[in-house]
Each structure stands twice: as structure tokens, then as C-alpha cells.
Design a protein around this motif. Structure first.
Motif, PDB file in Angstrom:
ATOM      1  N   ASP A 193      17.751 -36.819  26.457  1.00  0.00           N
ATOM      2  CA  ASP A 193      17.509 -35.616  27.252  1.00  0.00           C
ATOM      3  C   ASP A 193      17.867 -35.763  28.725  1.00  0.00           C
ATOM      4  OD1 ASP A 193      16.654 -34.343  25.016  1.00  0.00           O
ATOM      5  OD2 ASP A 193      14.520 -34.607  25.425  1.00  0.00           O
ATOM      6  N   ALA A 194      18.378 -36.926  29.147  1.00  0.00           N
ATOM      7  CA  ALA A 194      18.655 -37.119  30.574  1.00  0.00           C
ATOM      8  C   ALA A 194      19.782 -36.202  31.049  1.00  0.00           C
ATOM      9  CB  ALA A 194      19.015 -38.583  30.845  1.00  0.00           C
ATOM     10  N   CYS A 195      20.828 -36.043  30.222  1.00  0.00           N
ATOM     11  CA  CYS A 195      21.967 -35.238  30.659  1.00  0.00           C
ATOM     12  C   CYS A 195      21.590 -33.768  30.779  1.00  0.00           C
ATOM     13  CB  CYS A 195      23.130 -35.417  29.690  1.00  0.00           C
ATOM     14  SG  CYS A 195      22.713 -35.031  27.976  1.00  0.00           S
ATOM     15  N   GLU A 196      20.787 -33.257  29.850  1.00  0.00           N
ATOM     16  CA  GLU A 196      20.392 -31.847  29.915  1.00  0.00           C
ATOM     17  C   GLU A 196      19.485 -31.598  31.105  1.00  0.00           C
ATOM     18  OE1 GLU A 196      18.649 -28.311  27.016  1.00  0.00           O
ATOM     19  OE2 GLU A 196      18.734 -30.372  26.319  1.00  0.00           O
ATOM     20  N   THR A 197      18.689 -32.603  31.491  1.00  0.00           N
ATOM     21  CA  THR A 197      17.856 -32.465  32.677  1.00  0.00           C
ATOM     22  C   THR A 197      18.702 -32.382  33.943  1.00  0.00           C
ATOM     23  OG1 THR A 197      16.091 -33.695  31.579  1.00  0.00           O
ATOM     24  CG2 THR A 197      15.967 -33.506  33.979  1.00  0.00           C
ATOM     25  N   ASP A 198      19.761 -33.207  34.018  1.00  0.00           N
ATOM     26  CA  ASP A 198      20.614 -33.222  35.204  1.00  0.00           C
ATOM     27  C   ASP A 198      21.556 -32.017  35.264  1.00  0.00           C
ATOM     28  OD1 ASP A 198      19.510 -35.579  36.121  1.00  0.00           O
ATOM     29  OD2 ASP A 198      20.917 -36.819  35.006  1.00  0.00           O
ATOM     30  N   CYS A 199      22.057 -31.578  34.105  1.00  0.00           N
ATOM     31  CA  CYS A 199      23.038 -30.480  34.102  1.00  0.00           C
ATOM     32  C   CYS A 199      22.849 -29.637  32.848  1.00  0.00           C
ATOM     33  CB  CYS A 199      24.457 -31.058  34.168  1.00  0.00           C
ATOM     34  SG  CYS A 199      25.729 -29.783  34.413  1.00  0.00           S
ATOM     35  N   PRO A 200      21.827 -28.776  32.809  1.00  0.00           N
ATOM     36  CA  PRO A 200      21.571 -27.992  31.591  1.00  0.00           C
ATOM     37  C   PRO A 200      22.637 -26.943  31.318  1.00  0.00           C
ATOM     38  CG  PRO A 200      20.130 -27.285  33.398  1.00  0.00           C
ATOM     39  CD  PRO A 200      20.851 -28.508  33.876  1.00  0.00           C
ATOM     40  N   GLU A 201      23.455 -26.590  32.319  1.00  0.00           N
ATOM     41  CA  GLU A 201      24.484 -25.591  32.077  1.00  0.00           C
ATOM     42  C   GLU A 201      25.575 -26.113  31.143  1.00  0.00           C
ATOM     43  OE1 GLU A 201      22.818 -25.189  36.236  1.00  0.00           O
ATOM     44  OE2 GLU A 201      23.681 -26.783  35.015  1.00  0.00           O
ATOM     45  N   VAL A 202      25.751 -27.436  31.065  1.00  0.00           N
ATOM     46  CA  VAL A 202      26.850 -28.021  30.300  1.00  0.00           C
ATOM     47  C   VAL A 202      26.355 -28.691  29.026  1.00  0.00           C
ATOM     48  CG1 VAL A 202      28.681 -29.773  30.348  1.00  0.00           C
ATOM     49  CG2 VAL A 202      28.269 -28.329  32.346  1.00  0.00           C
ATOM     50  N   PHE A 203      25.228 -29.433  29.099  1.00  0.00           N
ATOM     51  CA  PHE A 203      24.796 -30.274  27.983  1.00  0.00           C
ATOM     52  C   PHE A 203      23.659 -29.606  27.222  1.00  0.00           C
ATOM     53  CE2 PHE A 203      26.409 -33.011  31.366  1.00  0.00           C
ATOM     54  CZ  PHE A 203      27.426 -33.664  30.683  1.00  0.00           C
ATOM     55  N   ASP A 204      23.726 -29.696  25.890  1.00  0.00           N
ATOM     56  CA  ASP A 204      22.704 -29.140  25.000  1.00  0.00           C
ATOM     57  C   ASP A 204      22.250 -30.241  24.059  1.00  0.00           C
ATOM     58  OD1 ASP A 204      21.044 -27.610  23.479  1.00  0.00           O
ATOM     59  OD2 ASP A 204      22.625 -26.508  22.435  1.00  0.00           O
ATOM     60  N   VAL A 205      21.066 -30.826  24.317  1.00  0.00           N
ATOM     61  CA  VAL A 205      20.524 -31.916  23.504  1.00  0.00           C
ATOM     62  C   VAL A 205      19.874 -31.316  22.259  1.00  0.00           C
ATOM     63  CG1 VAL A 205      18.939 -33.848  23.419  1.00  0.00           C
ATOM     64  CG2 VAL A 205      20.173 -33.355  25.523  1.00  0.00           C
ATOM     65  N   GLN A 206      20.358 -31.735  21.081  1.00  0.00           N
ATOM     66  CA  GLN A 206      19.835 -31.241  19.815  1.00  0.00           C
ATOM     67  C   GLN A 206      19.055 -32.341  19.104  1.00  0.00           C
ATOM     68  OE1 GLN A 206      23.232 -29.602  17.757  1.00  0.00           O
ATOM     69  NE2 GLN A 206      23.480 -27.930  19.250  1.00  0.00           N
ATOM     70  N   GLU A 207      18.792 -32.156  17.797  1.00  0.00           N
ATOM     71  CA  GLU A 207      17.938 -33.087  17.073  1.00  0.00           C
ATOM     72  C   GLU A 207      18.532 -34.485  16.982  1.00  0.00           C
ATOM     73  OE1 GLU A 207      14.936 -32.740  15.918  1.00  0.00           O
ATOM     74  OE2 GLU A 207      14.695 -30.664  16.508  1.00  0.00           O
ATOM     75  N   GLU A 208      19.845 -34.576  16.664  1.00  0.00           N
ATOM     76  CA  GLU A 208      20.441 -35.871  16.398  1.00  0.00           C
ATOM     77  C   GLU A 208      21.496 -36.282  17.419  1.00  0.00           C
ATOM     78  OE1 GLU A 208      21.946 -35.791  12.466  1.00  0.00           O
ATOM     79  OE2 GLU A 208      19.967 -35.613  11.519  1.00  0.00           O
ATOM     80  N   THR A 209      21.963 -35.362  18.238  1.00  0.00           N
ATOM     81  CA  THR A 209      23.004 -35.717  19.201  1.00  0.00           C
ATOM     82  C   THR A 209      23.012 -34.693  20.328  1.00  0.00           C
ATOM     83  OG1 THR A 209      25.358 -36.257  19.460  1.00  0.00           O
ATOM     84  CG2 THR A 209      24.800 -34.417  18.021  1.00  0.00           C
ATOM     85  N   CYS A 210      23.913 -34.861  21.235  1.00  0.00           N
ATOM     86  CA  CYS A 210      24.077 -33.924  22.355  1.00  0.00           C
ATOM     87  C   CYS A 210      25.463 -33.298  22.232  1.00  0.00           C
ATOM     88  CB  CYS A 210      23.933 -34.655  23.689  1.00  0.00           C
ATOM     89  SG  CYS A 210      24.224 -33.596  25.125  1.00  0.00           S
ATOM     90  N   VAL A 211      25.548 -31.998  22.480  1.00  0.00           N
ATOM     91  CA  VAL A 211      26.817 -31.282  22.383  1.00  0.00           C
ATOM     92  C   VAL A 211      27.101 -30.574  23.700  1.00  0.00           C
ATOM     93  CG1 VAL A 211      26.600 -30.960  19.901  1.00  0.00           C
ATOM     94  CG2 VAL A 211      25.727 -29.219  21.441  1.00  0.00           C
ATOM     95  N   ILE A 212      28.361 -30.219  23.884  1.00  0.00           N
ATOM     96  CA  ILE A 212      28.783 -29.451  25.052  1.00  0.00           C
ATOM     97  C   ILE A 212      28.646 -27.966  24.720  1.00  0.00           C
ATOM     98  CG2 ILE A 212      30.652 -29.026  26.669  1.00  0.00           C
ATOM     99  CD1 ILE A 212      29.524 -31.855  26.768  1.00  0.00           C
ATOM    100  N   ARG A 213      28.013 -27.239  25.607  1.00  0.00           N
ATOM    101  CA  ARG A 213      27.834 -25.809  25.358  1.00  0.00           C
ATOM    102  C   ARG A 213      29.205 -25.117  25.294  1.00  0.00           C
ATOM    103  NH1 ARG A 213      22.501 -24.487  25.887  1.00  0.00           N
ATOM    104  NH2 ARG A 213      21.193 -26.011  27.001  1.00  0.00           N
ATOM    105  N   PRO A 214      29.326 -24.061  24.483  1.00  0.00           N
ATOM    106  CA  PRO A 214      30.636 -23.416  24.315  1.00  0.00           C
ATOM    107  C   PRO A 214      31.251 -22.934  25.623  1.00  0.00           C
ATOM    108  CG  PRO A 214      29.101 -22.672  22.617  1.00  0.00           C
ATOM    109  CD  PRO A 214      28.302 -23.494  23.584  1.00  0.00           C
TER     110      PRO A 214
END
Length: 354
Positions: free
Chosen positions: A20-41
Motif C-alpha cells: 500500500d505504500a505506492c497508493e499512499t504516495d500517489c493514489p491517482e496512479v496506483f491501485d493496490v488490490q488483493e494480490e497485486t498493484c495495478v496502474i489505473r486506466p
């Protein structure tokens, strides 16, 4: 002329630990899900990521497993966003002048100098145990107004910090836990209660273990009684139809599911029996008539119609089985195999000329 970097592409490499560190720093780009992190569309556009370059770099630097990757370009001119030093200076200026409707409340000032005589006398006569001199009843802690507690805490403090401050100031008392209520009903101390719980857990574990062992023993005996003692392996030698069944060039799959064999009439006029086991890690390839190749679905190994590998991690061609002619019938013997890399495909027993 001065230049600066702007991020035009962001992606996540394998190995994300979902921290969850990346979504905390930049939630506009990173979306942390159950098993991995994805880039928002919406963040897959360079126009969207360029203004977020500082946040993306901070998220990449803070990733504990270094899986955040990005691509940048050099742009002429100074950076369009403020530097960290300018942001801190702006925040300090806003706090000093009281700018913004949601400004942070100032912390309570600690008193300095000698205490007043009435407070000094109270400190001298107080005890750490919480009992006043000459009394048997404990002193109740003084309640602090809830507004004062909220005023002293940082802005947007988490609920657990507010609850802890309320309990510490004596404004509220936490409810007893289930274990405390059971212990009070039974009249047990904390140590005695822990011993009872541990003893009960051991007894339950032994009981469930005995039940599981009995069930497994019964199921083993039942299976041994019900299942017939016969082999389920297909025969190593079998008739694969008549020679006239393979008059045209192509791959015949009628014996793949039952015997694990492809009968192939090759363009060079040879009739061979190919094994359906991939030589990489033992998966089962599929014949793709449109592409005229065997394709392994596990790791992408590819073979030509004659069984020779040409793509993927397969280290060698498919194996051939012994194939002979008995009158008008074709007979396949899987107990004998022939490998191309050992020069065994030249053996007359590895093919039939048609």
C-alpha cells in the motif's frame, strides 16, 4: 537552457508485495488490490502522468521491493511544479499567517516557571499508587473535556489515537474484554485463566487428532475394499486402425486422449507415432491445424508437424514410439521410444513408409 524530466509511462514489474505504500504516495496512479498493484486506466496516458512526476518518483523510491518502473523524457524549461523546499516554505508561511479554512490548530503550550503553590502542594502529597494519604479509596482521575482532548490531538488523528487519549484522560473507561468477563465470573487470576485455556486447547487438539486418525483409517480400509486391484494404465502396445485410415497428410488425434499418441502422416511420406508429452516440463501440447504446429499451453513451446521444436523453452523434439505394420493394421508399441537428437529417427522401426 535548463531541462527537466517528465514521466510518460508507468508500469509494475512482477514481485509486488501489496504494501500500500505506492497508493499512499500517489493514489491517482496506483491501485493496490488483493494480490497485486495495478496502474489505473487513466494513468496510462502521458498527459496524465506528466504533472504527477514528483509523486510517481517518490512512490518508486519508497517501494520496498523496487517493482515500480517508469519512463521519462527530457523537457526544456524549468520544472512546472514547486520543489520540496518551496512546498515546505509555502506550508510554513500558510501556517504563520493562518491561511486556509482547514488550518491546523496550534498545540497546547507547556507552562514554564515555578508552579503555583496549590499545585505544588498537590504534587508533594500525591502518590504514584493513586491513593490519597489516610484514605483507602482510589482517587478518580480528573476528567478532561472532550473538546480539549480533540484540540490537543493533531488534525485528522486516527480513531484509535482519539480513543486512547479519552481513556488516558479519564473521560471514558474501556469495556472489559470477553476474557476478562469470563475470568471475573470464574474468580480466576490471569495466570490461572491462561492455564485453563491452554489445557483445554491441548485436550481439544488431542481429541480432534484421534477423530481424524480414525476417519482416515476407515477411509483407507473402505477404499481398499471397494476399489478393484487392477491397473488403470493403457496397454503399451495397441492397434491404431488400418493403414488406409491415414491416406492424407495430417495429424490424427483419435488416440491422444486414450493412449497419448498422435498418428502423423508427414509431408515426406512417413507415418510416425508422436508422443504427446512436451519435452520441456511434461505438459500436453495441442495441435493447431490453422498454424500447422503443436503448441504447448504451459510455457509456449512449439513443434512442427514432424515433431521438431522451433520455439519456446523445449530443449529437443517430441519423442517417437515404435510403429509397425501387421497386414493392413498399424501397431504402436509405446515401450520403445526414439529420439531425434540421438539419431534414432533413422531407425526403420520409428516410421512406416506410405
Amino acid at each position: 537552457m535548463a531541462t527537466h524530466e517528465e514521466v510518460v509511462k508507468v508500469w509494475i514489474a512482477p514481485g509486488c508485495i501489496v504494501c500500500d505504500a505506492c497508493e499512499t504516495d500517489c493514489p491517482e496512479v496506483f491501485d493496490v488490490q488483493e494480490e497485486t498493484c495495478v496502474i489505473r486506466p487513466e494513468a496510462r496516458s502521458a498527459d496524465f502522468t506528466k504533472p504527477l512526476t514528483p509523486s510517481i518518483k517518490i512512490a518508486a523510491e519508497g517501494c520496498p521491493v523496487d517493482v515500480i518502473k517508469f519512463e521519462t523524457i527530457q523537457v526544456e524549461g524549468p520544472e512546472p511544479w514547486p520543489s520540496p523546499e518551496e512546498q515546505e516554505a509555502k506550508a510554513a508561511t500558510s501556517a504563520a499567517h493562518g491561511e486556509g479554512a482547514g488550518k491546523k490548530k496550534p498545540a497546547l503550550a507547556m507552562p514554564t516557571g515555578r508552579p503555583e503553590p496549590k499545585w505544588a502542594g498537590l504534587l508533594v502529597t500525591s502518590r504514584i499508587t493513586g491513593h490519597a494519604p489516610g484514605t483507602a479509596e482510589p482517587l478518580r482521575p480528573a476528567r478532561v473535556p472532550a473538546g480539549a482532548i480533540a484540540h490537543a490531538l493533531p488534525r485528522h488523528a486516527p480513531p484509535d489515537a482519539l480513543s486512547a487519549a479519552m481513556v488516558g484522560a479519564g473521560f471514558t473507561r474501556p469495556k472489559p474484554t470477553v476474557a476478562q468477563r469470563i475470568r471475573e465470573k470464574a474468580g480466576l487470576s490471569r495466570r490461572d485463566f491462561a492455564g485453563v485455556v491452554a489445557g483445554t486447547g491441548v485436550i481439544l487438539a488431542v481429541a480432534w487428532g484421534a477423530i481424524a486418525a480414525s476417519f482416515l483409517t476407515f477411509m483407507g480400509a473402505f477404499q481398499s475394499f471397494m476399489v478393484p486391484k487392477v491397473t488403470k494404465e493403457p496397454p503399451t502396445t495397441f492397434r491404431a486402425g488400418k493403414l488406409g485410415d491415414y491416406a492424407t497428410v495430417g495429424v490424427y488425434e483419435q488416440f491422444k486422449s486414450s493412449n497419448g499418441v498422435w498418428i502423423v502422416h508427414q509431408p515426406d511420406g512417413q507415418l510416425v507415432a508422436l508422443s504427446d508429452i512436451c519435452t520441456h516440463l511434461g505438459c500436453i501440447p495441442n495441435w493447431l491445424p490453422t498454424d500447422q504446429k503443436f503448441k504447448c499451453p504451459c510455457h509456449g513451446s512449439g513443434y512442427y508437424i514432424n515433431g521438431v521444436n522451433f520455439e519456446g523453452p523445449a530443449p529437443r523434439p517430441l519423442e517417437r514410439f515404435k510403429i509397425t505394420r501387421e497386414g493392413q493394421f498399424v501397431v504402436v508399441d509405446k515401450s520403445q521410444k526414439y529420439r531425434a537428437e540421438l539419431g534414432q529417427w533413422n531407425n526403420p522401426a520409428s516410421y512406416i513408409s506410405v
